[in-house]
Design a protein around this motif. Sequence first.
Motif, PDB file in Angstrom:
ATOM      1  N   ASP A   1       0.841  -1.197   0.000  1.00  0.00           N
ATOM      2  CA  ASP A   1       0.000   0.000   0.000  1.00  0.00           C
ATOM      3  C   ASP A   1       0.877   1.248   0.000  1.00  0.00           C
ATOM      4  N   PRO A   2       1.610   1.474  -1.083  1.00  0.00           N
ATOM      5  CA  PRO A   2       2.539   2.605  -1.087  1.00  0.00           C
ATOM      6  C   PRO A   2       1.825   3.941  -1.215  1.00  0.00           C
ATOM      7  N   LEU A   3       2.522   4.993  -0.787  1.00  0.00           N
ATOM      8  CA  LEU A   3       2.072   6.337  -1.101  1.00  0.00           C
ATOM      9  C   LEU A   3       2.137   6.529  -2.612  1.00  0.00           C
ATOM     10  N   SER A   4       1.369   7.479  -3.108  1.00  0.00           N
ATOM     11  CA  SER A   4       1.508   7.817  -4.520  1.00  0.00           C
ATOM     12  C   SER A   4       2.860   8.480  -4.736  1.00  0.00           C
TER      13      SER A   4
ATOM     14  N   GLY B   1       6.550   3.377   1.572  1.00  0.00           N
ATOM     15  CA  GLY B   1       5.704   2.260   1.992  1.00  0.00           C
ATOM     16  C   GLY B   1       4.790   2.574   3.159  1.00  0.00           C
ATOM     17  N   ARG B   2       4.613   3.853   3.512  1.00  0.00           N
ATOM     18  CA  ARG B   2       3.816   4.298   4.663  1.00  0.00           C
ATOM     19  C   ARG B   2       4.286   3.616   5.951  1.00  0.00           C
ATOM     20  N   PRO B   3       5.556   3.720   6.301  1.00  0.00           N
ATOM     21  CA  PRO B   3       6.045   2.964   7.468  1.00  0.00           C
ATOM     22  C   PRO B   3       5.448   3.470   8.768  1.00  0.00           C
ATOM     23  N   GLN B   4       5.154   2.524   9.645  1.00  0.00           N
ATOM     24  CA  GLN B   4       4.792   2.882  11.012  1.00  0.00           C
ATOM     25  C   GLN B   4       6.042   3.268  11.805  1.00  0.00           C
ATOM     26  N   LEU B   5       7.176   2.697  11.396  1.00  0.00           N
ATOM     27  CA  LEU B   5       8.442   2.906  12.099  1.00  0.00           C
ATOM     28  C   LEU B   5       9.525   3.189  11.076  1.00  0.00           C
ATOM     29  N   LEU B   6      10.268   4.295  11.293  1.00  0.00           N
ATOM     30  CA  LEU B   6      11.305   4.709  10.356  1.00  0.00           C
ATOM     31  C   LEU B   6      12.653   4.738  11.066  1.00  0.00           C
TER      32      LEU B   6
ATOM     33  N   LEU C   1      11.050  18.144   7.539  1.00  0.00           N
ATOM     34  CA  LEU C   1      10.487  16.918   6.982  1.00  0.00           C
ATOM     35  C   LEU C   1      10.299  15.862   8.066  1.00  0.00           C
ATOM     36  N   ILE C   2      11.309  15.664   8.914  1.00  0.00           N
ATOM     37  CA  ILE C   2      11.223  14.647   9.961  1.00  0.00           C
ATOM     38  C   ILE C   2      10.103  14.968  10.933  1.00  0.00           C
ATOM     39  N   ARG C   3       9.955  16.243  11.307  1.00  0.00           N
ATOM     40  CA  ARG C   3       8.868  16.619  12.213  1.00  0.00           C
ATOM     41  C   ARG C   3       7.499  16.386  11.568  1.00  0.00           C
ATOM     42  N   THR C   4       7.394  16.625  10.258  1.00  0.00           N
ATOM     43  CA  THR C   4       6.139  16.370   9.556  1.00  0.00           C
ATOM     44  C   THR C   4       5.775  14.894   9.613  1.00  0.00           C
ATOM     45  N   LEU C   5       6.765  14.030   9.391  1.00  0.00           N
ATOM     46  CA  LEU C   5       6.508  12.591   9.454  1.00  0.00           C
ATOM     47  C   LEU C   5       6.062  12.190  10.855  1.00  0.00           C
TER      48      LEU C   5
ATOM     49  N   THR D   1       4.293   8.729  12.416  1.00  0.00           N
ATOM     50  CA  THR D   1       5.400   7.805  12.224  1.00  0.00           C
ATOM     51  C   THR D   1       6.327   7.813  13.440  1.00  0.00           C
ATOM     52  N   THR D   2       6.654   6.633  13.929  1.00  0.00           N
ATOM     53  CA  THR D   2       7.648   6.492  14.985  1.00  0.00           C
ATOM     54  C   THR D   2       9.027   6.515  14.343  1.00  0.00           C
TER      55      THR D   2
END
Length: 296
Positions: A123-126, A163-168, A188-192, A197-198
Amino acid sequence: MPAPVRPQPRNRPRGRSRPAIRVRGLTKHYRSVTALDGIDLDVQSGEIVALLGPNGAGKTTTMEILEGHRRADSGEVQVLGIDPRNATPAWRNRIGIVLQGVADFGTLTVRQVIDLFGVYYTDPLSVDETLGLAGLTEEADRRLNTLAGGKRRRLEVALGIIGRPQLLFLDEPTTGFDPGVRRRFWSLIRTLRDQGTTILLTTHHLDEAEHLADRVAVINKGRMIAIDTPARLGGRRTGTTEVRWRTPDGPRTVRTRTPTALVRKLTTEFRGEVPELTVTRLTLEDIYLDMIGQRA
């Protein structure tokens, strides 16, 4: 141009929810060298944890074990509820890893490379959404061999989040960045994180840890020696503050836990401005260097 991606409300851990990462008694040896010596670590869902430590402390080994790329000698490891040694394709779909360096894809464009990696996820992001999150919309049709270092690093992040990760996992994410690019990368990291996202990251930049991390964990010689918020690490919030000023007899320096009271007293004594007054609180770098025994 696609519409900008709007940050969602920050996903904070609640109550007794299972941690995204749970480590107990983790050990790893390389022949006679002890890389990890009984590491304990919890990372809650929806938080950023920065892993700090000098070179050779065990940061990369810890990350590789959590990612499933290296096996521990002993200890309990749970990542998103799974032991990485028993990783399944479904589990790998839930994590993202930002690698150090993108493979050589010849003359492929940024868009083509992101589209290629998206095939590996259920289920990837576009592609357009991934480009927007990584700040690469304007570079979408540029070929990889024309990208500057900062843009290539953003592409590496794009490949880690598609890949819409729950954990990066981020290993030294801003190495080689100039100050302006680093600041944009932090955004960018703060947006995630704000989208839920963890994130577990390693860094040698103490200002990066202070700006990004909800908590920082310090590893030294294979042992976890402290974990707390940047403001509280090592008693920083309640530690002594250095107050300096000049008297008729010369400069004075006092370390105190009540700097406000001291400054108020000095202001009364001098009946106004205190000559050459400076108030210096311990920085995160001061605390960190004390912990690893490298403060001058």
